[in-house]
Scaffold this motif. Structure first.
Motif, PDB file in Angstrom:
ATOM      1  N   LEU A 269       6.227 -10.802  -4.465  1.00  0.00           N
ATOM      2  CA  LEU A 269       6.550  -9.862  -2.848  1.00  0.00           C
ATOM      3  C   LEU A 269       7.357 -10.615  -1.494  1.00  0.00           C
ATOM      4  CD1 LEU A 269       6.930  -6.464  -2.404  1.00  0.00           C
ATOM      5  CD2 LEU A 269       4.272  -7.165  -1.816  1.00  0.00           C
ATOM      6  N   GLU A 270       6.345 -11.293  -1.064  1.00  0.00           N
ATOM      7  CA  GLU A 270       6.731 -12.131   0.047  1.00  0.00           C
ATOM      8  C   GLU A 270       8.240 -12.792  -0.297  1.00  0.00           C
ATOM      9  OE1 GLU A 270       3.815 -14.803   0.220  1.00  0.00           O
ATOM     10  OE2 GLU A 270       2.871 -13.739   2.396  1.00  0.00           O
ATOM     11  N   ALA A 271       8.217 -13.534  -1.411  1.00  0.00           N
ATOM     12  CA  ALA A 271       9.997 -14.241  -1.941  1.00  0.00           C
ATOM     13  C   ALA A 271      11.270 -12.774  -2.208  1.00  0.00           C
ATOM     14  CB  ALA A 271       9.818 -14.424  -3.379  1.00  0.00           C
ATOM     15  N   THR A 272      10.817 -11.689  -1.807  1.00  0.00           N
ATOM     16  CA  THR A 272      12.158 -10.433  -1.341  1.00  0.00           C
ATOM     17  C   THR A 272      12.029 -10.482   0.282  1.00  0.00           C
ATOM     18  OG1 THR A 272      10.478  -8.798  -0.824  1.00  0.00           O
ATOM     19  CG2 THR A 272      11.089  -9.026  -2.923  1.00  0.00           C
ATOM     20  N   PRO A 288      10.387  -5.688   6.228  1.00  0.00           N
ATOM     21  CA  PRO A 288      11.146  -6.008   7.567  1.00  0.00           C
ATOM     22  C   PRO A 288      12.637  -5.673   7.630  1.00  0.00           C
ATOM     23  CG  PRO A 288      12.231  -8.152   5.782  1.00  0.00           C
ATOM     24  CD  PRO A 288      10.626  -6.706   5.168  1.00  0.00           C
ATOM     25  N   GLU A 289      13.471  -5.831   8.251  1.00  0.00           N
ATOM     26  CA  GLU A 289      14.545  -4.888   8.531  1.00  0.00           C
ATOM     27  C   GLU A 289      15.571  -5.386   7.771  1.00  0.00           C
ATOM     28  OE1 GLU A 289      13.206  -2.645  11.418  1.00  0.00           O
ATOM     29  OE2 GLU A 289      15.763  -2.620  10.971  1.00  0.00           O
ATOM     30  N   GLY A 290      16.682  -4.578   7.084  1.00  0.00           N
ATOM     31  CA  GLY A 290      17.905  -5.010   6.500  1.00  0.00           C
ATOM     32  C   GLY A 290      17.101  -5.009   4.566  1.00  0.00           C
ATOM     33  N   ARG A 291      18.375  -4.726   4.466  1.00  0.00           N
ATOM     34  CA  ARG A 291      17.631  -5.589   2.587  1.00  0.00           C
ATOM     35  C   ARG A 291      16.652  -6.465   1.752  1.00  0.00           C
ATOM     36  NH1 ARG A 291      22.943  -3.833  -1.393  1.00  0.00           N
ATOM     37  NH2 ARG A 291      21.203  -3.198  -2.545  1.00  0.00           N
ATOM     38  N   LEU A 292      15.845  -6.246   0.430  1.00  0.00           N
ATOM     39  CA  LEU A 292      14.855  -7.235   0.343  1.00  0.00           C
ATOM     40  C   LEU A 292      16.352  -8.309  -0.409  1.00  0.00           C
ATOM     41  CD1 LEU A 292      12.312  -5.128  -0.079  1.00  0.00           C
ATOM     42  CD2 LEU A 292      12.635  -6.597   1.682  1.00  0.00           C
ATOM     43  N   ARG A 293      15.029  -9.868  -0.286  1.00  0.00           N
ATOM     44  CA  ARG A 293      15.813 -10.233  -1.805  1.00  0.00           C
ATOM     45  C   ARG A 293      15.358  -9.959  -2.992  1.00  0.00           C
ATOM     46  NH1 ARG A 293      14.575 -13.995   2.772  1.00  0.00           N
ATOM     47  NH2 ARG A 293      12.584 -14.267   0.921  1.00  0.00           N
ATOM     48  N   PRO A 294      17.102  -9.948  -3.915  1.00  0.00           N
ATOM     49  CA  PRO A 294      15.999  -9.884  -5.053  1.00  0.00           C
ATOM     50  C   PRO A 294      15.180 -10.917  -6.233  1.00  0.00           C
ATOM     51  CG  PRO A 294      17.914 -10.980  -5.187  1.00  0.00           C
ATOM     52  CD  PRO A 294      18.028 -10.569  -3.913  1.00  0.00           C
ATOM     53  N   VAL A 295      14.243 -10.783  -7.022  1.00  0.00           N
ATOM     54  CA  VAL A 295      13.274 -11.448  -7.345  1.00  0.00           C
ATOM     55  C   VAL A 295      13.289 -11.559  -9.072  1.00  0.00           C
ATOM     56  CG1 VAL A 295      12.696 -12.578  -5.291  1.00  0.00           C
ATOM     57  CG2 VAL A 295      11.393 -10.509  -7.377  1.00  0.00           C
ATOM     58  N   MET A 313       6.604  -3.231  -9.191  1.00  0.00           N
ATOM     59  CA  MET A 313       7.344  -3.915  -8.970  1.00  0.00           C
ATOM     60  C   MET A 313       9.015  -3.337  -8.948  1.00  0.00           C
ATOM     61  SD  MET A 313       7.578  -6.863  -6.601  1.00  0.00           S
ATOM     62  CE  MET A 313       8.187  -8.173  -6.211  1.00  0.00           C
ATOM     63  N   MET A 314       9.496  -3.595 -10.601  1.00  0.00           N
ATOM     64  CA  MET A 314      10.517  -3.287 -10.668  1.00  0.00           C
ATOM     65  C   MET A 314      10.754  -2.250  -9.425  1.00  0.00           C
ATOM     66  SD  MET A 314      12.100  -1.088 -13.940  1.00  0.00           S
ATOM     67  CE  MET A 314      12.349  -2.342 -14.861  1.00  0.00           C
ATOM     68  N   ALA A 315      10.321  -0.625  -9.346  1.00  0.00           N
ATOM     69  CA  ALA A 315      10.373   0.792  -7.937  1.00  0.00           C
ATOM     70  C   ALA A 315      11.021  -0.303  -7.482  1.00  0.00           C
ATOM     71  CB  ALA A 315      10.000   1.184  -8.043  1.00  0.00           C
ATOM     72  N   LEU A 316      10.210  -1.350  -6.125  1.00  0.00           N
ATOM     73  CA  LEU A 316      11.017  -2.066  -4.936  1.00  0.00           C
ATOM     74  C   LEU A 316      12.407  -2.803  -5.283  1.00  0.00           C
ATOM     75  CD1 LEU A 316       9.932  -3.091  -2.384  1.00  0.00           C
ATOM     76  CD2 LEU A 316       9.153  -5.398  -3.126  1.00  0.00           C
ATOM     77  N   LEU A 317      12.406  -3.391  -6.793  1.00  0.00           N
ATOM     78  CA  LEU A 317      14.029  -4.237  -7.332  1.00  0.00           C
ATOM     79  C   LEU A 317      14.950  -3.636  -7.249  1.00  0.00           C
ATOM     80  CD1 LEU A 317      11.923  -6.811  -9.041  1.00  0.00           C
ATOM     81  CD2 LEU A 317      12.601  -7.360  -6.371  1.00  0.00           C
ATOM     82  N   THR A 323      20.900  -9.226  -8.014  1.00  0.00           N
ATOM     83  CA  THR A 323      20.185  -8.268  -9.352  1.00  0.00           C
ATOM     84  C   THR A 323      18.764  -9.262  -9.345  1.00  0.00           C
ATOM     85  OG1 THR A 323      22.275  -8.291 -10.263  1.00  0.00           O
ATOM     86  CG2 THR A 323      20.525  -8.655 -12.034  1.00  0.00           C
ATOM     87  N   SER A 324      17.845  -8.462 -10.393  1.00  0.00           N
ATOM     88  CA  SER A 324      16.575  -9.554 -10.418  1.00  0.00           C
ATOM     89  C   SER A 324      16.647  -9.329 -11.960  1.00  0.00           C
ATOM     90  CB  SER A 324      15.256  -7.944  -9.131  1.00  0.00           C
ATOM     91  OG  SER A 324      15.662  -8.573  -8.344  1.00  0.00           O
ATOM     92  N   GLN A 325      15.918  -9.926 -12.558  1.00  0.00           N
ATOM     93  CA  GLN A 325      14.837  -9.593 -14.350  1.00  0.00           C
ATOM     94  C   GLN A 325      13.569  -9.807 -14.439  1.00  0.00           C
ATOM     95  OE1 GLN A 325      16.943 -10.363 -16.954  1.00  0.00           O
ATOM     96  NE2 GLN A 325      18.655 -11.569 -17.106  1.00  0.00           N
ATOM     97  N   LEU A 326      13.541  -8.936 -14.954  1.00  0.00           N
ATOM     98  CA  LEU A 326      11.793  -8.236 -14.840  1.00  0.00           C
ATOM     99  C   LEU A 326      11.446  -8.791 -17.057  1.00  0.00           C
ATOM    100  CD1 LEU A 326      12.552  -5.936 -12.781  1.00  0.00           C
ATOM    101  CD2 LEU A 326       9.704  -6.686 -12.424  1.00  0.00           C
TER     102      LEU A 326
END
Ligand code: EPZ
Length: 437
Positions: A269-272, A288-295, A313-317, A323-326
């Motif tokens: 979560l913190e990596a996003t 934070p402000e703005g979009r999150l990073r993919p993980v 977590m998928m909902a967040l990503l 692009t994120s891989q789960l």
């Protein structure tokens, strides 16, 4: 059948108290069968699954008293009058299989319905049976039931699980506490719920070493006694509500949980880009402000990323900037939330056990269908961020694992309410629709 309506786009602020762990409580309650003295569980969650386990234990002759508005459960097992766990209860909740080991250890006999599959997979119980057979149980599978006997009692054994199984570890651990001699369980599950069960069994007089490692060593004793035990906080509820401010925006403090319970999840979560701070009462999560990073996420047995938080977590990503891989490595069919998230505008491609999520700028509210406990809450989370209204149907899935979800989220500013088809007061789950998980 109730549904939940979410109007998205409102940042959250406030505090959410985390309840006791559903999955810890579902193994602690049958542990009471190992003694004829009362077992008192405090910090118990008020959930449909807990009520189902109480009904099952009462069908065996136990008395289950619910005190302090359901927060305290007293399980009395002095008069076990029946050793048969019927299909009509077991099919509603797979954790019912956890009465098998304790009943065998206590009275040398048990007839327990095979739970059958559920939405997320076939979920066999072969490892439960192999472990109990190693302890001396004679098992006969017929007419959909496990007919188990241990006429000469159970004996200690060394057993290595071919794959890590939470439930099979719990069944074998409970049975071994009353077996003659020493039992060594290798490749045992290390989930916090098992450490909590070990602590409770020790309080009852059991002799166990190794919780948190992959090897449990149990010295059998002649009898166990009653005790009072606090149920650990629910780490899956904690992780789920950490994702609420993460996806909706704002800042929320989760009280009663700790980072240690959700370390692998929190790291991702913190990596996003979401910030997680330790507070005196728990954790504070801020978007934070703005979009999150993919993980990228790969589910694994503890201490890896919990499969029970994959859907959330998928909902967040779905909204990350990239692009994120789960990869789902625990269950064979745990992406049923993906098509529903796609109805809301998410871009997800599922190939076997891997889902590739290409982040989008925005989700749009839509009518969606809950399919299993954790998939349903992932749709609620997506609804918190989506533009417009999201109506999640079949929310009886939610009630199995989340206590007062609407109240907890609306207390932090979410526009969320429970509806019924005829607009009346929320009702109970229709019995025929609830399947085991
Ligand atoms: C527990 O289920 C949890 N339920 C699940 O939570 C959780 O997802 C799971 O552990 C994994 O962490 C409870 O504790 C009540 P497993 P359990 O045995 O014990 C296979 C939720 O959402 N397997 O660790 O049933 C199995 O099919 C629920 O709260 C066998 O092949 O899980 C799965 O692929 C969902 N044979 C894998 O092992 C067996 O005899 C892990 O299952 C047993 C399991």
């Amino acid at each position: 059948m109730d549904s939940i309506l979410v109007r998205g786009g409102r940042p959250l602020s406030g505090r959410i108290a985390i309840a006791g762990s559903k999955n810890a409580c579902l193994t602690l309650m049958p542990a009471a069968l190992l003694t004829d003295e009362p077992l008192t569980l405090t910090n118990a969650p008020r959930l449909a699954d807990i009520r189902t386990m109480a009904v099952l234990l009462e069908s065996l002759g136990c008395e289950v008293a619910s005190l302090q508005d359901g927060r305290v459960l007293v399980v009395g097992t002095e008069h076990i009058s029946n050793h048969r766990a019927d299909y009509d209860i077991v099919r509603k909740m797979r954790a019912s299989i956890l009465v098998l080991g304790p009943m065998l250890a206590r009275d040398g006999a048990a007839v327990v319905s095979l739970p059958g599959g559920c939405a997320i997979g076939a979920r066999p119980v072969d490892l439960h049976l192999e472990a109990l057979a190693a302890l001396g149980a004679e098992l006969d599978l017929r007419d959909g039931y496990v007919h188990a006997r241990a006429p000469r009692g159970l004996h200690g054994a060394r057993f290595t699980f071919p794959l890590v199984s939470v439930g099979a570890t719990e069944n074998a651990l409970m049975a071994a506490t009353l077996a003659r001699g020493t039992t060594v369980l290798e490749n045992a599950a290390c989930e916090p719920e098992i450490a909590d069960l070990v602590r409770c069994l020790r309080r009852m007089g059991a002799r166990i070493e190794g919780e948190g490692t992959g090897t449990l060593v149990i010295e059998g004793v002649d009898r166990l006694h009653g005790t009072t035990h606090p149920v650990i906080p629910d780490r899956i509820e904690l992780g789920t509500y950490m994702l609420a401010p993460a996806i909706a925006g704002g800042s929320v403090e989760l009280t009663g949980g700790s980072r240690a319970l959700v370390a692998a999840f929190t790291e991702k979560l913190e990596a996003t880009g979401v910030t997680v701070e330790d507070t005196e009462d728990g954790l504070r999560v801020t978007r934070p402000e703005g979009r999150l990073r993919p993980v990228d996420v790969v589910t694994a047995p503890h201490p890896g990323f919990p499969t029970d938080l994959q859907a959330q977590m998928m909902a967040l990503l779905t909204l990350a900037d990239g692009t994120s891989q789960l990869e789902e490595r625990i269950f064979e069919n745990r992406f049923m939330h993906a098509p529903e998230l796609m109805r809301m505008g998410a871009r997800i491609e599922v190939h076997g056990g891997t889902a590739t999520v290409t982040g989008v700028e925005e989700l749009r509210g839509a009518p969606v269908m809950a399919t299993d406990l954790r998939a349903s809450v992932s749709l609620i989370l997506a609804g918190l961020a989506a533009k417009g209204e999201t109506r999640v149907a079949r929310v009886y899935h939610l009630d199995r694992g989340y206590e007062r979800l609407e109240a907890k989220l609306s207390s932090c500013g979410a526009a969320i309410e429970r509806m019924t088809r005829d607009g009346g007061a929320p009702g109970q789950a229709p019995a025929e629709q609830v399947e085991g998980q």
